[in-house]
Each structure stands twice: as C-alpha cells, then as structure tokens.
Enzyme design. Structure first.
Site, PDB file in Angstrom:
ATOM      1  N   PRO A 175       0.719  -1.077  -0.131  1.00 28.85           N
ATOM      2  CA  PRO A 175       0.018  -0.215  -0.080  1.00 28.85           C
ATOM      3  C   PRO A 175       0.864   1.271  -0.041  1.00 28.85           C
ATOM      4  O   PRO A 175       1.851   1.276   0.727  1.00 28.85           O
ATOM      5  CB  PRO A 175      -0.837  -0.254   1.234  1.00 28.85           C
ATOM      6  N   CYS A 176       0.246   2.395  -0.832  1.00 35.94           N
ATOM      7  CA  CYS A 176       1.185   3.542  -0.807  1.00 35.94           C
ATOM      8  C   CYS A 176       0.450   4.225   0.138  1.00 35.94           C
ATOM      9  O   CYS A 176       1.213   5.302   0.552  1.00 35.94           O
ATOM     10  CB  CYS A 176       0.941   4.167  -2.295  1.00 35.94           C
ATOM     11  N   ASN A 177      -0.861   4.414   0.095  1.00 36.93           N
ATOM     12  CA  ASN A 177      -1.470   5.182   1.156  1.00 36.93           C
ATOM     13  C   ASN A 177      -1.592   4.248   2.659  1.00 36.93           C
ATOM     14  O   ASN A 177      -1.808   3.223   2.311  1.00 36.93           O
ATOM     15  CB  ASN A 177      -2.959   5.640   0.921  1.00 36.93           C
ATOM     16  N   ARG A 181       3.080   7.211   1.681  1.00 37.27           N
ATOM     17  CA  ARG A 181       4.507   7.094   1.687  1.00 37.27           C
ATOM     18  C   ARG A 181       4.895   7.337   0.331  1.00 37.27           C
ATOM     19  O   ARG A 181       6.169   7.848   0.365  1.00 37.27           O
ATOM     20  CB  ARG A 181       4.744   5.675   2.192  1.00 37.27           C
ATOM     21  N   SER A 182       4.409   7.169  -0.593  1.00 36.68           N
ATOM     22  CA  SER A 182       4.924   7.319  -2.071  1.00 36.68           C
ATOM     23  C   SER A 182       3.960   7.467  -2.993  1.00 36.68           C
ATOM     24  O   SER A 182       2.869   6.578  -3.018  1.00 36.68           O
ATOM     25  CB  SER A 182       5.795   5.925  -2.233  1.00 36.68           C
TER      26      SER A 182
END
Length: 384
Positions: A163-165, A184-185
């Site tokens: 997961p990015c969120n 994070r990204s």
C-alpha cells in the site's frame, strides 16, 4: 477561500480544485525535485508535499491532454468501498492491475479489503463501521483513525503490491467532516489523481452516513514524484480548462434512499454494501455477455433508480463502458465511439445527469478518441 501555494517547512497547496494547480505541481516537481532512481525508473521527487482540497467534490482531474479514465475511477471507488481485493471486477476497467498481483487473482495491498476487512488477532474488523459508530457517539473524538499499512504484512514484504496510502484520519470540526490521508509514496499522474477521487468518494459516503457536510480533504505525501519517462510530464498544457469544465459540468452530492428508517450505522452500511455489491455483480454479468444490447442493459439497471440516483448514474456509465469494450471486438471502432457519444448525449435528455462531472468526462473519453470533432457539447470537448 482563495487558492494559494505556500512555501513553509512543508510545501502546501490549498485549493478548491486540484485541477487548478495540476500542471503547476507537475512543473514544480520537475524544477525543484531531486533526481532519484526508484525500483521502476528514474524520478523527480519532492518530500512532504501537502494538498488541502477545500471542495473535495471537485474530485475529477481536468487538464488539457490528460484524458482521465472516469470509468476506472468510478469502478475503483465502488471496489474500494465494498472491501474487495479481486481482479475480476477492477480489471474490467484497468487491465494493468494484473501486473501488481502476486497470485493472478487478487491484490495484496487492496485498500478496501484492509479498510473493511482488517484482520488482527483472529478478528475481522470493519474500520468504516467502527469509525462511524465512534463519530456518532463522540463527534469531538480525535481517535478516528483507519489503518491501511499493516507492519505484520508489509515491512520486509516481497509483494508487488504494498500500500502507498498508509492511514486515513477523520475529524469533525464545526459540525463538518474533514479527512487527512497519509501517503508514503505517490506518483503524481496516476497514484495522486486516483487517490483524490477514491478517497473523496469514501469520505463523502461516510459524511453522508454521519449526516455531515464533507468539508475538506488533505493529502500528505512523504514522496510525491513523477517518472521521467512518463510523457504526461511534458504534454500537459497550462490553461483554464478546469474552470471551464466545472462551470459546464458541476459536481453534485451523493444521494441514497435508505429503505430502513433506522439511523443505525450498521443497518445503513449493510444497505449501501448490498446495493454497491449488487451493481458490481451485475456489471460482471454484463462483461460476460459479449453480444448484450443497450435495451437489455437499460432494463436491468432501472432498479437502482429508486435506491439512488447517484448509483444509477454510476452503473449506467460503467455499463456503457463495458458495452463499448464488448462491441469493440465486433464493430468498427471509430463508428462505435461516435455512436456511443450520440447515445450518451441523447440518454442525458432522459436521465438529466445529476453528476454532470462524471457525464462530462465520459463524453470526453470517447470524444478524445473519436475521428471527428463534436460540437454538440462545448468547444473543449475531447481535449481534456
């Protein structure tokens, strides 16, 4: 509130519409960002970028040459809210999702599955239910956090889909609901644009359950970046097309008619989930009927009108997209696109779309790909 770009310790964008500054942020990252290599290519990156959207219903990203796929954004929003992680449905609208699957059937880091089906100590937790119950009982609470990142699963994981969120934080202030998303990204052109839409959809429905106005949406990105090999970095054009779009195709609030008069959050979520799931299963059914005709589609989706004009319009547009994908294998593609543009235009006379922003982007999707110019709508149609 006047839109402005602030340079403080953290770069902050405050705007009623992300689209107004989309091109500016793209240029800012290219000019001010650090050149860094990543797992999948070279990037320009800025750290700790903060976006505050004062009108989160302006969730569609509009820019000349951007051509956002509204069908994917609507489908993903339903997919996330219902807690799914399967590829069967979402891949109908984005075939690239298969690239991120570890088993060819599911996505490891699917946001909705973690939000609605969080697993801990042998228990399964619906975080949306717990959140709405807490905010109903204690509107002043600052403990209203939904986790997506799970250290047991994600730290040192080799999955293709981490997961990015990482976290959603909700807060009621002055009787209005506000949402902050930590990331994070974030790739500006695909991740950020999708996140703004899908979390606005979720935030608005949660606000609807709580009977509050959905007031603001904040994104905090530890890494906001663009990939240097992405053509969008160089083809976006600075103009006022977003203001023109929202003037012609303004958004509307989500509507839903609960059968039960109960104000119980569990009952309301059950009704929402049942209707959303029913719509997803019907769309999957349509996808398997390659020769399905529009009159059959129209008759089968009519049932959603009574429940929710919003859901009916979403299902209608997603059905049109599936019809297009099915027929594109059988008919001349240019003739088919032009036919669908006329279908959308004529059907709007009956439907009179409430969510005109969704309708406008659906028209644009086909007009952008058409072999002729359509002057039925407005001169910019097909260019964003």
């Amino acid at each position: 509130m006047k839109s402005k770009l602030l340079k403080t310790g953290i770069d902050t964008l405050i705007a009623s519409s992300f689209s107004d500054f989309y091109v500016d942020i793209n240029e800012y990252i290219k000019q001010e960002g650090n050149s860094l290599n990543s797992r999948i290519g070279e990037t320009y990156e800025i750290s700790n970028f903060k976006t505050i959207l004062t009108n989160p219903l302006n969730r569609c990203t509009i820019s000349q040459n951007r051509n956002v796929n509204i069908f994917f954004h609507l489908a993903e929003s339903l997919w996330v809210f219902t807690g799914r992680n399967d590829l069967e449905f979402i891949s109908l609208f984005n075939s690239k999702f298969h690239q991120y699957s570890d088993d060819g059937q599911t996505l490891y880091g699917a946001y909705g599955n973690r939000i609605r089906n969080w697993k801990s100590n042998g228990l399964k937790i619906d975080q949306v239910l717990k959140l709405t119950q807490l905010l109903k009982d204690s509107p002043e609470s600052r403990r209203t956090v939904i986790n997506i990142w799970n250290p047991e699963l994600d730290l040192q994981s080799k999955s293709k889909d981490i997961p990015c969120n990482t976290q959603l934080v909700f807060k009621i202030y002055e009787d209005k609901l506000n949402l902050t998303i930590f990331n994070r990204s974030n790739d500006l052109h695909f991740g950020y644009v999708a996140n703004i839409f899908q979390f606005s959809f979720m935030g608005e429905i949660i606000a609807f359950i709580l009977n509050k106005k959905y007031n603001s949406q904040t994104h905090i990105s530890n890494s906001l970046h663009v990939y240097t090999n992405n053509n969008l970095c160089n083809t976006l054009i600075k103009n006022n097309i977003a203001k023109t779009f929202y003037k012609n195709y303004p958004p509307s609030n989500f509507s839903f008619n609960f059968e039960s008069k109960s104000k119980n959050e569990q009952d309301q979520l059950n009704e929402l989930d049942a209707s959303f799931t029913d719509s997803i299963e019907l769309l999957i059914e349509f996808s398997n009927l390659k020769d399905i005709e529009l009159n059959v589609i129209r008759s089968k989706i009519t049932k959603f009108k009574k429940t929710s004009s919003s859901l009916y319009e979403i299902v209608y547009l997603l059905s049109i997209y599936i019809y297009y994908k099915n027929k594109s294998q059988l008919e001349n593609i240019d003739e088919l696109r032009n036919k669908i543009i006329n279908i959308l235009y004529e059907d709007n006379k009956t439907i009179n779309f409430k969510h005109k922003d969704f309708y406008g982007l659906a028209l644009n999707y086909f007009a952008k790909r058409s072999n002729k110019k359509f002057d039925l709508f407005e001169e910019e149609m097909g260019s964003y």
